[in-house]
Design a protein around this motif. Structure first.
Motif, short mmCIF file in Angstrom:
data_model
loop_
_atom_site.label_atom_id
_atom_site.label_comp_id
_atom_site.label_asym_id
_atom_site.label_seq_id
_atom_site.Cartn_x
_atom_site.Cartn_y
_atom_site.Cartn_z
N SER A 301 0.78 -1.27 -0.12
CA SER A 301 0.10 -0.14 -0.21
C SER A 301 0.70 1.32 0.17
CB SER A 301 -1.00 -0.02 1.31
OG SER A 301 -0.30 0.07 2.39
N VAL A 304 -0.13 4.20 -2.43
CA VAL A 304 -1.25 4.87 -2.25
C VAL A 304 -1.15 5.74 -1.10
CG1 VAL A 304 -3.60 4.26 -1.19
CG2 VAL A 304 -2.56 2.94 -3.04
N LYS A 305 -0.34 5.32 0.22
CA LYS A 305 -0.02 6.05 1.25
C LYS A 305 0.67 7.33 0.89
CE LYS A 305 0.10 2.43 4.48
NZ LYS A 305 0.86 1.56 5.54
N TRP A 307 0.70 8.74 -2.21
CA TRP A 307 -0.25 9.38 -3.10
C TRP A 307 -1.21 10.48 -2.20
CZ3 TRP A 307 -0.66 9.43 -8.57
CH2 TRP A 307 -2.02 10.07 -9.02
N LEU A 308 -1.50 9.82 -0.98
CA LEU A 308 -2.79 10.56 -0.16
C LEU A 308 -2.02 11.60 0.47
CD1 LEU A 308 -4.76 7.51 1.27
CD2 LEU A 308 -5.50 9.07 -0.55
#
Length: 327
Positions: A301, A304-305, A307-308
């Protein structure tokens, strides 16, 4: 009277020489540019295992690659393995998982080295993967006091001269309004960041070991990108010709681990001549397999982390400007 006066002058001269050579009278090494990040944030980003306080060997600071936090990158491999070898360890986390300006991330490494040096009373060694290998070189270059606190600085797949893949990546993203992540601009070949780092040789004192692989798909081309003046520059294939190792497997491969132990156990950088060729028959370094299994969801992940924390509207269309101290 002349004799008394001459004796007095001689005594005063002797005192002045003694004072000039005393620690109180000797100018301290300048500390470099002030850190702009609040100390509370710097403290919160440093995580240490037991044994750093009053350590009997030089403690090791782990500096992660882009997108990973220190524990995700190293807790299940190097932290565990080196703890079993008697080395106390800490790791540091970047703000925004390293996607923002590396000049800010470097401040976290400055603070971590100073803190570990103060707590242990010893020099500190660093191990960094990818971006994580760049920061110890940067902070040694621009914070003069760090050179006296740093013993070994070991890097795996670190693009000290920038990466052609990063140049292609940001070139494509710059076709869109969002641009590219700040640190990715700094990874590009011939970036201002890379030119500032390599403008002069590294200060004397620390021993730098840059480990690369010919099959690196991110720090490209592996050999040219990872060269650092004054560092021992060692390819995995120099030890084991034809061995396949890519960017991510550098942190689990048995060859970089053997080079790491060699550097930590000897004065100066790693020396390929001291590496037993039997390592070529091993695939992996000692791993904490249960720890790895528990980390797999986090590893999957990571993009995604990141990107957030750094969504596209935080990206830029050009490299962040160099700060005054680096110009």
């Amino acid at each position: 009277m002349k004799t008394i006066r001459g004796a007095t002058i001689a005594v005063l001269a002797s005192i002045s020489l003694v004072l000039a050579g005393s620690p109180a009278a000797t100018a301290q090494t300048p500390s470099g540019p002030p850190l702009e990040t609040p100390k509370s944030k710097l403290d919160a980003a440093l995580h240490c295992a037991e044994g750093v306080e009053g350590a009997t060997v030089n403690p090791v600071l782990f500096v992660p690659g882009t997108t990973a936090e220190g524990g995700e990158n190293f807790a299940w491999n190097y932290v565990t393995a080196l703890r079993n070898e008697g080395f106390p360890a800490c790791w540091v986390n970047y703000p925004y998982r390293g996607w923002r300006d590396m000049q800010t991330s470097s401040e976290y490494v400055v603070h971590a080295i100073r803190t570990m040096h103060e707590r242990s009373g010893r020099k500190v060694s660093t191990i960094g993967h990818s971006q994580g290998g760049l920061h110890p070189a940067w902070v040694t270059r621009f914070w003069p006091d760090i050179a006296g606190m740093l013993d070994d600085a070991i890097s795996f797949g670190s693009p000290f001269h920038g990466s052609t893949v990063a140049s292609l990546y940001c070139g494509v993203l710059n076709l869109f309004p969002t641009g590219c992540q700040e640190s990715f601009w700094q990874f590009t070949k011939d970036s201002n960041w890379s030119r500032a780092l390599n403008a002069e040789p590294m200060p004397e004192g620390p021993a730098f070991t840059s480990v690369y692989t010919n099959f690196d798909e991110f720090a490209t081309p592996g050999k040219a990108a990872s060269r650092l003046d004054g560092a021992a520059h060692i390819g995995v294939q120099d030890i084991c010709p034809g061995r396949f190792a890519e960017h991510f497997t550098l942190v689990v491969d048995a060859v970089p681990y053997a080079l790491t132990l060699d550097a930590l156990r000897h004065d100066g950088p790693a020396d390929p001549a001291r590496i037993d060729k039997s390592v070529c028959g091993k695939g992996f370094m000692p791993l904490d397999w249960p720890g790895f299994a528990g980390t797999v969801p986090d590893l999957l992940s990571l993009p995604v982390k990141a990107w957030l924390q750094s969504p596209p509207w935080t990206w830029v269309r050009a490299e962040p400007p160099l700060r005054d101290y680096a110009r």
